[in-house]
Design a protein around this motif. Structure first.
Motif, mmCIF file in Angstrom:
data_model
loop_
_atom_site.group_PDB
_atom_site.id
_atom_site.type_symbol
_atom_site.label_atom_id
_atom_site.label_comp_id
_atom_site.label_asym_id
_atom_site.label_seq_id
_atom_site.Cartn_x
_atom_site.Cartn_y
_atom_site.Cartn_z
ATOM 1 N N PHE A 199 19.882 -116.478 78.538
ATOM 2 C CA PHE A 199 20.434 -116.824 77.239
ATOM 3 C C PHE A 199 19.590 -116.147 76.158
ATOM 4 C CE2 PHE A 199 22.272 -120.253 79.687
ATOM 5 C CZ PHE A 199 23.520 -120.422 79.097
ATOM 6 N N PHE A 200 20.270 -115.706 75.090
ATOM 7 C CA PHE A 200 19.583 -115.026 74.005
ATOM 8 C C PHE A 200 19.946 -115.685 72.679
ATOM 9 C CE2 PHE A 200 20.528 -111.990 77.370
ATOM 10 C CZ PHE A 200 19.272 -111.453 77.640
ATOM 11 N N PRO A 201 19.191 -116.674 72.229
ATOM 12 C CA PRO A 201 19.456 -117.256 70.906
ATOM 13 C C PRO A 201 19.023 -116.294 69.807
ATOM 14 C CG PRO A 201 17.497 -118.237 71.861
ATOM 15 C CD PRO A 201 18.066 -117.334 72.916
ATOM 16 N N MET A 202 19.798 -116.262 68.727
ATOM 17 C CA MET A 202 19.501 -115.346 67.620
ATOM 18 C C MET A 202 19.820 -116.030 66.299
ATOM 19 S SD MET A 202 21.103 -111.792 69.152
ATOM 20 C CE MET A 202 21.158 -111.524 70.936
ATOM 21 N N PHE A 203 19.139 -115.557 65.260
ATOM 22 C CA PHE A 203 19.379 -116.126 63.934
ATOM 23 C C PHE A 203 19.106 -115.043 62.891
ATOM 24 C CE2 PHE A 203 18.232 -118.423 60.071
ATOM 25 C CZ PHE A 203 19.274 -119.340 59.990
ATOM 26 N N HIS A 204 20.077 -114.851 61.986
ATOM 27 C CA HIS A 204 19.942 -113.891 60.882
ATOM 28 C C HIS A 204 20.110 -114.632 59.557
ATOM 29 C CE1 HIS A 204 20.319 -110.022 63.197
ATOM 30 N NE2 HIS A 204 20.740 -110.886 64.094
ATOM 31 N N LEU A 205 19.400 -114.126 58.564
ATOM 32 C CA LEU A 205 19.493 -114.704 57.211
ATOM 33 C C LEU A 205 19.509 -113.555 56.207
ATOM 34 C CD1 LEU A 205 17.478 -117.604 55.652
ATOM 35 C CD2 LEU A 205 17.314 -115.344 54.608
ATOM 36 N N ARG A 206 20.356 -113.716 55.190
ATOM 37 C CA ARG A 206 20.358 -112.778 54.068
ATOM 38 C C ARG A 206 20.468 -113.563 52.772
ATOM 39 N NH1 ARG A 206 24.557 -107.781 52.628
ATOM 40 N NH2 ARG A 206 23.490 -107.164 50.705
ATOM 41 N N TYR A 207 19.553 -113.285 51.848
ATOM 42 C CA TYR A 207 19.553 -113.972 50.558
ATOM 43 C C TYR A 207 19.586 -112.939 49.438
ATOM 44 C CZ TYR A 207 18.155 -116.854 46.617
ATOM 45 O OH TYR A 207 18.110 -117.488 45.401
ATOM 46 N N LYS A 208 20.658 -112.952 48.644
ATOM 47 C CA LYS A 208 20.780 -112.064 47.492
ATOM 48 C C LYS A 208 20.188 -112.780 46.281
ATOM 49 C CE LYS A 208 25.045 -109.898 49.158
ATOM 50 N NZ LYS A 208 26.464 -109.600 48.849
ATOM 51 N N ALA A 209 18.924 -112.496 46.026
ATOM 52 C CA ALA A 209 18.241 -113.193 44.941
ATOM 53 C C ALA A 209 18.823 -112.830 43.588
ATOM 54 C CB ALA A 209 16.745 -112.866 44.980
ATOM 55 N N THR A 210 19.190 -111.545 43.398
ATOM 56 C CA THR A 210 19.802 -111.076 42.157
ATOM 57 C C THR A 210 20.832 -110.014 42.522
ATOM 58 O OG1 THR A 210 18.268 -109.244 41.797
ATOM 59 C CG2 THR A 210 17.572 -111.408 40.991
ATOM 60 N N ASP A 211 21.431 -109.412 41.506
ATOM 61 C CA ASP A 211 22.366 -108.319 41.744
ATOM 62 C C ASP A 211 21.669 -107.057 42.242
ATOM 63 O OD1 ASP A 211 24.536 -109.819 41.068
ATOM 64 O OD2 ASP A 211 24.615 -109.128 38.985
ATOM 65 N N TRP A 212 20.332 -107.035 42.210
ATOM 66 C CA TRP A 212 19.615 -105.807 42.580
ATOM 67 C C TRP A 212 18.526 -106.033 43.642
ATOM 68 C CZ3 TRP A 212 14.490 -106.567 41.512
ATOM 69 C CH2 TRP A 212 14.176 -107.507 40.538
ATOM 70 N N PHE A 213 18.473 -107.238 44.202
ATOM 71 C CA PHE A 213 17.395 -107.545 45.145
ATOM 72 C C PHE A 213 17.907 -108.498 46.215
ATOM 73 C CE2 PHE A 213 13.714 -110.357 46.200
ATOM 74 C CZ PHE A 213 12.956 -109.402 46.883
ATOM 75 N N ASP A 214 17.661 -108.148 47.497
ATOM 76 C CA ASP A 214 17.976 -109.102 48.552
ATOM 77 C C ASP A 214 16.887 -109.097 49.620
ATOM 78 O OD1 ASP A 214 18.426 -107.193 50.567
ATOM 79 O OD2 ASP A 214 20.581 -107.226 50.362
ATOM 80 N N ILE A 215 16.894 -110.180 50.391
ATOM 81 C CA ILE A 215 15.925 -110.385 51.465
ATOM 82 C C ILE A 215 16.710 -110.627 52.753
ATOM 83 C CG2 ILE A 215 14.046 -111.837 52.339
ATOM 84 C CD1 ILE A 215 13.429 -112.576 49.441
ATOM 85 N N ARG A 216 16.275 -109.981 53.831
ATOM 86 C CA ARG A 216 16.902 -110.167 55.134
ATOM 87 C C ARG A 216 15.824 -110.538 56.143
ATOM 88 N NH1 ARG A 216 21.835 -106.191 55.375
ATOM 89 N NH2 ARG A 216 22.043 -105.682 53.184
ATOM 90 N N ALA A 217 16.172 -111.473 56.999
ATOM 91 C CA ALA A 217 15.256 -111.891 58.061
ATOM 92 C C ALA A 217 16.067 -112.102 59.336
ATOM 93 C CB ALA A 217 14.524 -113.174 57.676
ATOM 94 N N ALA A 218 15.436 -111.864 60.470
ATOM 95 C CA ALA A 218 16.139 -112.013 61.741
ATOM 96 C C ALA A 218 15.169 -112.403 62.843
ATOM 97 C CB ALA A 218 16.854 -110.715 62.121
ATOM 98 N N TYR A 219 15.635 -113.303 63.690
ATOM 99 C CA TYR A 219 14.957 -113.608 64.947
ATOM 100 C C TYR A 219 15.954 -113.294 66.063
ATOM 101 C CZ TYR A 219 13.374 -116.207 69.028
ATOM 102 O OH TYR A 219 13.007 -116.554 70.298
ATOM 103 N N THR A 220 15.580 -112.407 66.957
ATOM 104 C CA THR A 220 16.475 -112.024 68.052
ATOM 105 C C THR A 220 15.698 -111.986 69.359
ATOM 106 O OG1 THR A 220 16.063 -109.668 67.657
ATOM 107 C CG2 THR A 220 17.949 -110.649 66.541
#
Length: 969
Positions: free
Chosen positions: A671-692
């Motif tokens: 089994f391979f649990p995974m989790f992705h996150l994306r947060y658009k803080a503003t119209d010009w900046f975003d943050i991405r995180a992932a556990y795979t």
């Protein structure tokens, strides 16, 4: 316990998603759909990766490669759509939706230049913007080579185009991602796995795939649950071109010159045609390509032996000195012919589409090498190698997309892929040239200890009048490997809206794959104590060489007196002797009927078998407002492997070995649990995180149930290990992006991988034959060779930076400049075993010394991991002129692993410059192109670690290409 954890995770996923899916079903009668196409207002070209947002909600979509978008399952009402595309001005469109209605809302966007400026999007800027927006549109961590960049200033093959992306480097024509060796990465064409092109491992040679047949290239570094899990480094997906709206015809004719081979008999030909029929519903794209390249390389290979252990070094590592034992000079040249074709048919209808894609690639390589080997222990020999091999790749796929009820979508694929690597012929001749290259006394030990490869060559007498020696051996050794993959896959995606601020897409699916493989080596040799006398036709030999009696075949009889190797290895070394290739070809034909073809290598490396994979997954894309996206999911893969190998007992080189067929069956489930996150803080900046979590399955040859027991060659034992575990990797990624029309896209982030059960080969002194299930007679064998899983985890960590920008806001001619800069710094660590044979000397009665095996470990980097990778590409367009100057830097790479850290090999820093130019001609659609590859003729070199002496050098020369291209739209 871990299985219980994964099952709980899956139940949690299903429990969270199914009630929301039910909410979607209950709202079906009130939902509607918006779809359309986003284009450039001036050129009319579609804009892939444009972001379409339903203002005030969490709903939206990104345009596909054809600039199309679709937002389903929206409640009836009035909405405002926002269209965003980096490099262009944002626009808004108001839309009114009725229940069950599908509204088409197209958009035309204008470039973000000042209103008073007449600035147009140039070809390179367009390609860069496509890549930026496709990367931003992805919910995972991905890099893109866009269609326009591929088509306007193409690299010669897919491998070269990939090497310009952040964190990507090449080993030959194979792709290394973030320092992870090629066999641990996944290669796809339109989402279909490319079968391995190699004899023993899972890697793919990307050099046989022409870049001109590609729509785009995507490198996904943090996979999602709907992707195959066997991608520790990442996944490369080659997207094939489909027919655009307008009829399109393209032709390229190109000539090449290789300065090292001094050859201009090179060409490249590309033809393509595409058109749509039936009111744009059906499209056909067809292409043909052919390439011929004469290449040459000067190579040095040096072998080393370790200095004896001193008393105070018995427990130390990395302290022994490498001493030159031999040097090999290789003057090689060859011809590579590459052919390819693709045919893609697509049919689009109201509720879906069907795509039937076919691709064929083949490369044929005929290579010849003249080899001079000088042994520091005072011998010298020549060798001549000649071979012709090919690599073929077929891929056929039927893929479809069908809209279902409740706004859900079904997509499916049935695919067949086939690769083969057959040798048409491969043979080798070996001959002595003189028995005492360093004089009758040889070299003293003190002089040997201070030798460098250059000095070892300088000390020999380079020009004896009558080189002595005899032909020792003629070898015939072609091999063949094949792999066939049959795959079926189904995916279902269900959108739902729980409220204006909460929406999601629930996706699940399954896959079945059957992979079959086989490999076969044919090995024959003619040798007899140095005397080569044919039994069947001795008269032919006497007539060929003009002799009246039949002596031994002397080296001087087959030397090429007119051979000229030019300035060999930049003038550091000379190359003075070479066999006459025509004479060796003739001798091979004469002796081949008499060769012994029951050598152990005919059986010990052969194998055949299959791998069956069953996979399923479930995932959800949860949009909380317009700024936060969460993507939890889990994948399950079960693999059953069956292989046949041989047990070979080899007692006498002139007696057929004893061969017994052996079988093995192995299963593994994960089994391979995974989790992705994306947060658009503003119209010009975003943050991405992932556990795979990802996996790498062992090389084919490592798990084949083979045994080779030799009484002839140093009494070695080689064993396969069908119980070898796959390597499992846990991966963390965190990236931040800054983007707007002026900056372009700037991304920086870090990654971390923790890999357990890494597998690698090992050798161990053999003292207990019964432990290995060996027959009597191996008590005095030297070593047993096998593969193991590491008891320790390996670690990979790094930082990655990427900046893509277009200076459209600068005055005058500078506004046409584009810049792409990326840099990756990596570090890895794992532990490798050292197995020593230790003998305790017993000085008292009964005076019987005791020998045993001692296993220790040393720390080192992963194979193919370099510390630094950087790319800089500066592009400039002015009217009909388009140029690109690119620079590639690859830092010190660990290329080979020895039995001790002193025996490892690493490269020096590698620098390479390339230049590309394209000029439009006065005739519409006609253009002239020029390329200079490896401008500075940078060599590829490896070194040993203790004295930093060269292990190898290879000069391949600068490649110059000039071409004529005609495009008709």
């Amino acid at each position: 316990m871990k299985r219980f954890y994964y099952q709980c995770y899956l139940l949690f996923m299903m429990g969270m998603i199914l009630p929301l899916s039910a909410q979607s079903v209950s709202n079906v009668s009130t939902t509607a759909t918006i779809k359309g196409t986003v284009k450039d207002a001036q050129s009319g070209k579609t804009l892939p990766g444009a972001n379409v947002i339903v203002r005030g909600t969490s709903r939206g979509a990104a345009t596909d490669l054809k600039g199309r978008y679709e937002i389903r399952n929206l409640p009836a009402g009035d909405y405002s759509l926002e269209f965003k595309y980096i490099g262009y001005r944002d626009i808004s469109k108001d839309v009114h939706l009725e229940r069950g209605e599908t509204v088409v809302q197209d958009a035309s966007m204008e470039f973000a230049a000042l209103e008073t400026d007449e600035i147009y999007v140039t070809a390179q800027a367009e390609g860069q913007l496509e890549a930026i927006n496709q990367q931003l549109a992805s919910n995972t961590i991905r890099n893109v080579v866009s269609s326009t960049r591929i088509q306007e200033l193409p690299d010669e093959d897919a491998a070269r185009a990939l090497s310009r992306l952040p964190g990507v480097s090449l080993r030959g024509q194979k792709v290394v991602i973030r320092g992870i060796t090629p066999k641990m990465n996944k290669m796809l064409i339109n989402g279909v796995a490319i079968p391995s092109t190699e004899f023993s491992d899972r890697s793919v040679d990307m050099g046989i795939i022409s870049s001109n047949m590609l729509e785009s290239i995507e490198v996904t570094k943090s996979i999602t649950p709907d992707m195959d899990a066997d991608a520790v480094g990442g996944t490369v997906n080659l997207r094939l071109r489909e027919a655009p709206e307008e009829a399109h015809y393209d032709m390229l004719i190109e000539g090449n010159y290789n300065e090292m081979h001094n050859s201009n008999e090179n060409y490249k030909l590309w033809l393509s045609a595409s058109r749509r029929f039936l009111d744009q519903k059906m499209g056909l794209f067809a292409q043909l390509n052919a390439k011929q390249l004469h290449g040459a390389s000067d190579q040095l290979n040096a072998s080393y032996s370790l200095s004896p252990l001193k008393v105070n070094e018995l427990d130390s590592l990395g302290q022994r000195t490498n001493i030159v034992s031999s040097i090999q000079l290789r003057d090689g040249f060859g011809v590579e012919n590459t052919y390819g074709a693709s045919l893609i048919a697509d049919y689009q209808y109201k509720s879906g589409k069907i795509v039937f894609s076919n691709i064929y690639s083949k490369s044929i390589n005929e290579n010849t090498s003249h080899i001079d080997v000088i042994d520091v222990d005072n011998s010298r020999r020549l060798a001549y190698q000649h071979g012709k091999n090919s690599k073929q790749l077929w891929s056929n796929a039927l893929q479809g997309e069908q809209q279902l009820f409740f706004g859900s979508v079904l997509d499916y694929s049935l695919s067949h892929s086939f690769s083969s690597r057959p040798d048409e012929f491969s043979y080798e001749a070996n001959t002595d040239i003189t028995t005492r290259p360093y004089g009758s006394a040889g070299l003293s030990q003190s002089k040997k200890n201070s030798l460098t490869p250059q000095r070892a060559y300088q000390l020999i007498d380079s020009h004896p009048d009558e080189p002595g020696g005899t032909i020792r051996r003629l070898i015939w050794n072609p091999l063949e490997a094949q792999e066939r993959d049959l795959t079926g896959q189904v995916n279902v995606e269900i959108p739902f809206s729980f409220s204006k601020s909460l929406s999601s897409n629930f996706k699940f699916g399954g896959k079945y794959s059957l992979k079959t493989r086989k490999a076969d080596r044919t090995y024959g040799a003619a040798q007899k104590d140095g005397v080569m006398q044919p039994k069947t036709n001795p008269e032919a030999l006497m007539e060929k060489f003009g002799i009246e009696t039949l002596p031994e075949l002397r080296t001087r009889m087959i030397l090429d007196q007119d051979y000229d190797a030019g300035t060999f290895l930049g003038g550091e070394f000379g190359y003075h002797y070479a066999m006459n290739g025509d004479d060796i070809d003739w001798l091979i034909d004469l002796y081949r009927p008499e060769m012994i073809f029951f050598d152990y290598r005919n059986h010990s490396e052969d194998y055949e078998g299959n791998e069956k994979l069953v996979a399923g997954y479930a995932m959800a894309e949860l949009n909380l407002g317009s700024n936060l996206m969460l993507m939890p999911g889990v994948r399950f893969e079960a693999v059953r492997t069956e292989y046949e190998g041989n047990k070979v007992i080899f007692r006498d080189p002139f007696i057929e070995p004893q061969v017994t067929l052996q079988n093995s069956v192995r299963k593994n489930e994960h089994f391979f649990p995974m989790f992705h996150l994306r947060y658009k803080a503003t119209d010009w900046f975003d943050i991405r995180a992932a556990y795979t979590q990802t996996i790498s399955r062992p090389d084919y040859r490592l798990i084949v149930p083979r045994q080779f027991l030799s009484w002839v060659e140093a009494r070695n034992v080689h064993l396969g290990n069908p119980q070898l575990k796959p390597a499992l990797s846990e991966n963390l990624d965190l990236f931040m992006s800054i983007y707007n029309n002026t900056i372009g896209l700037f991304t920086i982030g870090g990654f971390y991988k923790e890999i357990k059960d890494m597998f690698y080969p090992i050798q161990e002194p053999l003292f207990e034959p019964l432990r290995w299930g060996l027959p009597p007679g191996f008590e005095q064998a030297d070593f047993v060779h096998f593969s193991i899983n590491s008891p320790d985890k390996g670690f990979v960590r790094g930082i990655e930076m990427d900046w893509q920008t277009h200076f459209w806001y600068l005055p005058s001619v500078f506004s046409s400049m584009v810049l792409n800069v990326n840099y990756t710094h990596m570090d890895s660590e794992t532990r490798y075993p050292i197995v020593d044979e230790v003998t305790e000397i017993i000085s008292v009665f009964p005076y019987q010394d005791t020998s045993y095996v001692r296993k220790r470990y040393f720390s080192g980097r992963l194979i193919d991991q370099g510390n630094d990778v950087a790319n800089v590409a500066w592009g400039f367009d002015y009217k009909g002129l388009s140029t690109r100057l690119s620079f590639i830097f690859q830092g010190d790479v660990l290329t080979n692993l020895g039995g001790r850290p002193e025996s490892n090999a690493h490269t020096e820093d590698l620098y390479r410059w390339d230049f590309t130019l394209k000029q439009k001609l006065p005739v519409a659609g006609l253009g002239l192109s020029f390329d200079a590859i490896n401008l500075t003729n940078a060599p590829y070199e490896t070194f040993e670690p203790t004295r930093n002496l060269r292990r190898s050098s290879r000069y391949s020369g600068t490649l110059l290409r000039i071409g004529l291209r005609y495009q008709l739209e």
